[in-house]
Enzyme design. Structure first.
Site, PDB file in Angstrom:
ATOM      1  N   ARG A  20      53.485  42.820  41.974  1.00  0.00           N
ATOM      2  CA  ARG A  20      52.087  42.467  41.814  1.00  0.00           C
ATOM      3  C   ARG A  20      51.692  41.305  42.668  1.00  0.00           C
ATOM      4  NH1 ARG A  20      48.839  38.433  40.285  1.00  0.00           N
ATOM      5  NH2 ARG A  20      50.184  37.938  38.537  1.00  0.00           N
ATOM      6  N   ASP A  21      52.179  40.082  41.914  1.00  0.00           N
ATOM      7  CA  ASP A  21      51.826  38.557  42.365  1.00  0.00           C
ATOM      8  C   ASP A  21      52.410  38.456  43.628  1.00  0.00           C
ATOM      9  OD1 ASP A  21      50.938  36.022  42.779  1.00  0.00           O
ATOM     10  OD2 ASP A  21      51.619  35.627  40.508  1.00  0.00           O
ATOM     11  N   HIS A  64      54.455  28.688  41.061  1.00  0.00           N
ATOM     12  CA  HIS A  64      54.661  29.345  42.318  1.00  0.00           C
ATOM     13  C   HIS A  64      55.385  28.016  42.840  1.00  0.00           C
ATOM     14  CE1 HIS A  64      51.781  32.675  42.771  1.00  0.00           C
ATOM     15  NE2 HIS A  64      51.642  32.157  41.452  1.00  0.00           N
ATOM     16  N   CYS A 106      48.356  33.861  46.093  1.00  0.00           N
ATOM     17  CA  CYS A 106      47.171  34.566  45.485  1.00  0.00           C
ATOM     18  C   CYS A 106      46.238  34.421  46.614  1.00  0.00           C
ATOM     19  CB  CYS A 106      46.321  33.761  44.189  1.00  0.00           C
ATOM     20  SG  CYS A 106      44.882  34.225  43.765  1.00  0.00           S
ATOM     21  N   HIS A 161      54.551  30.115  34.537  1.00  0.00           N
ATOM     22  CA  HIS A 161      54.322  30.862  35.723  1.00  0.00           C
ATOM     23  C   HIS A 161      54.183  29.934  37.033  1.00  0.00           C
ATOM     24  CE1 HIS A 161      52.387  34.556  37.803  1.00  0.00           C
ATOM     25  NE2 HIS A 161      51.869  33.419  38.503  1.00  0.00           N
ATOM     26  N   ASN A 163      55.529  33.064  43.869  1.00  0.00           N
ATOM     27  CA  ASN A 163      56.254  32.717  42.664  1.00  0.00           C
ATOM     28  C   ASN A 163      57.381  32.211  42.846  1.00  0.00           C
ATOM     29  OD1 ASN A 163      54.524  35.002  41.257  1.00  0.00           O
ATOM     30  ND2 ASN A 163      54.722  33.403  40.052  1.00  0.00           N
TER      31      ASN A 163
HETATM   32  P1  HMG Z   1      32.371  41.574  41.014  1.00  0.00           P
HETATM   33  O1  HMG Z   1      32.130  41.963  42.430  1.00  0.00           O
HETATM   34  O2  HMG Z   1      31.679  40.378  40.411  1.00  0.00           O
HETATM   35  O3  HMG Z   1      32.181  42.719  40.193  1.00  0.00           O
HETATM   36  O4  HMG Z   1      33.968  41.516  41.053  1.00  0.00           O
HETATM   37  P2  HMG Z   1      31.378  44.370  40.056  1.00  0.00           P
HETATM   38  O5  HMG Z   1      31.275  44.563  38.621  1.00  0.00           O
HETATM   39  O6  HMG Z   1      29.914  43.885  40.520  1.00  0.00           O
HETATM   40  O7  HMG Z   1      31.940  45.110  40.751  1.00  0.00           O
HETATM   41  C1  HMG Z   1      32.175  45.195  42.239  1.00  0.00           C
HETATM   42  C2  HMG Z   1      32.796  46.426  42.494  1.00  0.00           C
HETATM   43  O8  HMG Z   1      34.092  46.689  42.192  1.00  0.00           O
HETATM   44  C3  HMG Z   1      32.044  47.797  42.040  1.00  0.00           C
HETATM   45  O9  HMG Z   1      32.009  48.646  42.936  1.00  0.00           O
HETATM   46  C4  HMG Z   1      32.985  48.096  40.792  1.00  0.00           C
HETATM   47  O10 HMG Z   1      32.673  49.342  40.272  1.00  0.00           O
HETATM   48  C5  HMG Z   1      34.327  47.660  41.321  1.00  0.00           C
HETATM   49  P3  HMG Z   1      30.863  49.089  43.994  1.00  0.00           P
HETATM   50  O11 HMG Z   1      29.768  49.588  42.953  1.00  0.00           O
HETATM   51  O12 HMG Z   1      30.520  48.027  44.847  1.00  0.00           O
HETATM   52  O13 HMG Z   1      31.590  50.385  44.746  1.00  0.00           O
HETATM   53  N1  HMG Z   1      35.198  47.315  40.178  1.00  0.00           N
HETATM   54  C6  HMG Z   1      36.345  47.843  40.202  1.00  0.00           C
HETATM   55  N2  HMG Z   1      36.945  48.762  40.739  1.00  0.00           N
HETATM   56  C7  HMG Z   1      38.374  49.082  40.087  1.00  0.00           C
HETATM   57  N3  HMG Z   1      38.816  48.420  39.139  1.00  0.00           N
HETATM   58  C8  HMG Z   1      38.205  47.452  38.433  1.00  0.00           C
HETATM   59  C9  HMG Z   1      36.871  47.158  39.057  1.00  0.00           C
HETATM   60  N4  HMG Z   1      35.920  46.300  38.548  1.00  0.00           N
HETATM   61  C10 HMG Z   1      35.267  46.291  39.075  1.00  0.00           C
HETATM   62  N5  HMG Z   1      38.824  46.704  37.562  1.00  0.00           N
HETATM   63  C11 HMG Z   1      36.109  41.537  39.685  1.00  0.00           C
HETATM   64  C12 HMG Z   1      34.705  40.940  39.650  1.00  0.00           C
HETATM   65  C13 HMG Z   1      36.711  41.047  38.550  1.00  0.00           C
HETATM   66  C14 HMG Z   1      36.065  43.105  39.859  1.00  0.00           C
HETATM   67  C15 HMG Z   1      36.697  41.115  41.016  1.00  0.00           C
HETATM   68  O14 HMG Z   1      36.393  39.733  41.378  1.00  0.00           O
HETATM   69  C16 HMG Z   1      38.118  41.369  41.054  1.00  0.00           C
HETATM   70  O15 HMG Z   1      38.579  42.423  41.142  1.00  0.00           O
HETATM   71  N6  HMG Z   1      38.849  40.120  41.081  1.00  0.00           N
HETATM   72  C17 HMG Z   1      40.374  40.400  41.093  1.00  0.00           C
HETATM   73  C18 HMG Z   1      41.115  39.035  41.945  1.00  0.00           C
HETATM   74  C19 HMG Z   1      42.568  39.355  41.828  1.00  0.00           C
HETATM   75  O16 HMG Z   1      43.117  40.150  41.582  1.00  0.00           O
HETATM   76  N7  HMG Z   1      43.277  38.098  42.106  1.00  0.00           N
HETATM   77  C20 HMG Z   1      44.562  37.875  42.118  1.00  0.00           C
HETATM   78  C21 HMG Z   1      45.316  38.245  40.531  1.00  0.00           C
HETATM   79  S1  HMG Z   1      44.977  36.703  39.640  1.00  0.00           S
HETATM   80  C22 HMG Z   1      46.352  35.731  40.268  1.00  0.00           C
HETATM   81  O17 HMG Z   1      47.091  36.057  41.120  1.00  0.00           O
HETATM   82  C23 HMG Z   1      46.685  34.476  39.347  1.00  0.00           C
HETATM   83  C24 HMG Z   1      48.124  34.805  38.401  1.00  0.00           C
HETATM   84  O18 HMG Z   1      49.225  35.198  39.137  1.00  0.00           O
HETATM   85  C25 HMG Z   1      48.046  33.635  37.607  1.00  0.00           C
HETATM   86  C26 HMG Z   1      48.450  32.351  38.667  1.00  0.00           C
HETATM   87  O19 HMG Z   1      49.368  32.406  39.512  1.00  0.00           O
HETATM   88  O20 HMG Z   1      47.722  31.254  38.435  1.00  0.00           O
HETATM   89  C27 HMG Z   1      47.597  35.915  37.218  1.00  0.00           C
HETATM   90 MG    MG Z   2      50.307  33.951  40.201  1.00  0.00          MG
END
Ligand code: HMG
Ligand code: MG
Length: 280
Positions: free
Chosen positions: A13-14, A204, A235, A202, A244
């Protein structure tokens, strides 16, 4: 096998979420299968986020359906909202994770919500989830948009996540800029509020400090460590952040301290070689 510490594998994933070339689904499945035979018991396998935001993770359903399940191993997934939870339930994720931030800038950039809005979105998910839920907090010491993070902000978000029912908080050094001083300062502040068994770290490894930071976390009594096979990742919303800390290095470090990880070195070596072959 008895273990003293838990390795929480982030590679599928990450690790892969940040790869610019789409990694084909069968390769993702093969990586997870290699990892699940290594003795690692927690594998973050998929991310049920919007495919517009993170195209690399669009095949989460297919990955979850294709992997070989193994008793004693949890295959986990990220879920930012209700749609994510529904997808995770259908895909039979053993555990899910909500992911918040201690800084407003990263919260907005990563999930398009303020911290308050994100917590309001997470609460019903955590309460409704039929499986255990982990809570991440990003930017524990520094944010790419807002600069240094005050530990008080981490405490506030952690209190909320534990209160809504997360079984553990994973403290995300999203940028890989935490150092022994900032790690110690943060953990000292957290120690007065939480039990260390509720926390994981966690790191990086952007600046090569992750192992030192893990050493300090161990001294504070933390026993769950997130790592990524071959150090894959980063990310997409934290510019410049590297992957990581590598699983191989963490296992070696913990075992050098006499701690049992339950991880077979030859198996993770094989998984690491395969993970490296996926990077082009
Ligand atoms: P948004 O644009 O504000 O949300 O995104 P929305 O509700 O307006 O939805 C936009 C579109 O996405 C819509 O589709 C929804 O249906 C669809 P459209 O109508 O335009 O065709 N949608 C989805 N589709 C599938 N699965 C879903 C989903 N939700 C909405 N769950 C949202 C808000 C949260 C969805 C977006 O910002 C997002 O997906 N962000 C994720 C970003 C991400 O994955 N970042 C990396 C992971 S975090 C990380 O790596 C940090 C971590 O490792 C810890 C660390 O290191 O600190 C965990
Ligand atoms: Mg991370």
């Amino acid at each position: 096998m008895e273990v003293d510490v838990t390795i929480f594998e982030m590679g599928p994933r990450d690790g892969l979420q940040n790869e610019s070339n789409f990694i084909n689904t069968l390769d993702k499945i093969k990586l997870v299968n290699l990892l699940s035979t290594s003795g690692i018991r927690k594998i973050e396998t998929a991310s049920f986020v919007s495919s517009k935001w993170v195209p690399q993770m669009a095949d989460g359903e297919e990955v979850m359906a294709g992997i070989q399940r193994k008793s004693g191993v949890s295959f986990t997934a990220l879920t930012p909202n209700e749609t994510g939870l529904e997808r995770a339930i259908k895909a039979k994720a053993d555990e899910i994770a909500v992911f918040g931030s201690a800084s407003e800038g990263f919260s907005k950039a990563n999930i398009n919500k303020t911290i308050m809005e994100s917590l309001q979105t997470f609460r019903p998910i955590v309460e409704a989830a039929p499986m255990p839920v982990r809570g991440y907090i990003s930017c524990i010491t520094d944010c790419p948009y807002d600069g240094p993070t005050n530990p008080a902000e981490v405490i506030k978000v952690a209190e909320e996540l534990l209160d809504m029912g997360c079984y553990e908080i994973s403290l995300g050094d999203t940028l890989g800029s935490a150092n022994p001083d900032s790690t110690e300062k943060l953990l000292s502040a957290l120690l007065s509020e939480f039990e260390m068994k509720d926390l994981a770290v966690h790191f990086h490894d952007t600046q090569g400090k992750a192992i030192e930071n893990i050493g300090i976390s161990l001294d504070f009594g933390i026993s769950t460590f997130d790592s990524s096979i071959a150090g894959l990742g980063g990310c997409p919303y934290a510019p410049g952040a590297k992957g990581n800390v590598s699983t191989e290095t963490v296992v070696e470090f913990l075992e050098s301290k006499g701690l049992r990880t339950g991880v077979k070195r030859e198996k993770i070596k094989e998984a690491a070689e395969f993970a490296r072959s996926l990077r082009r």
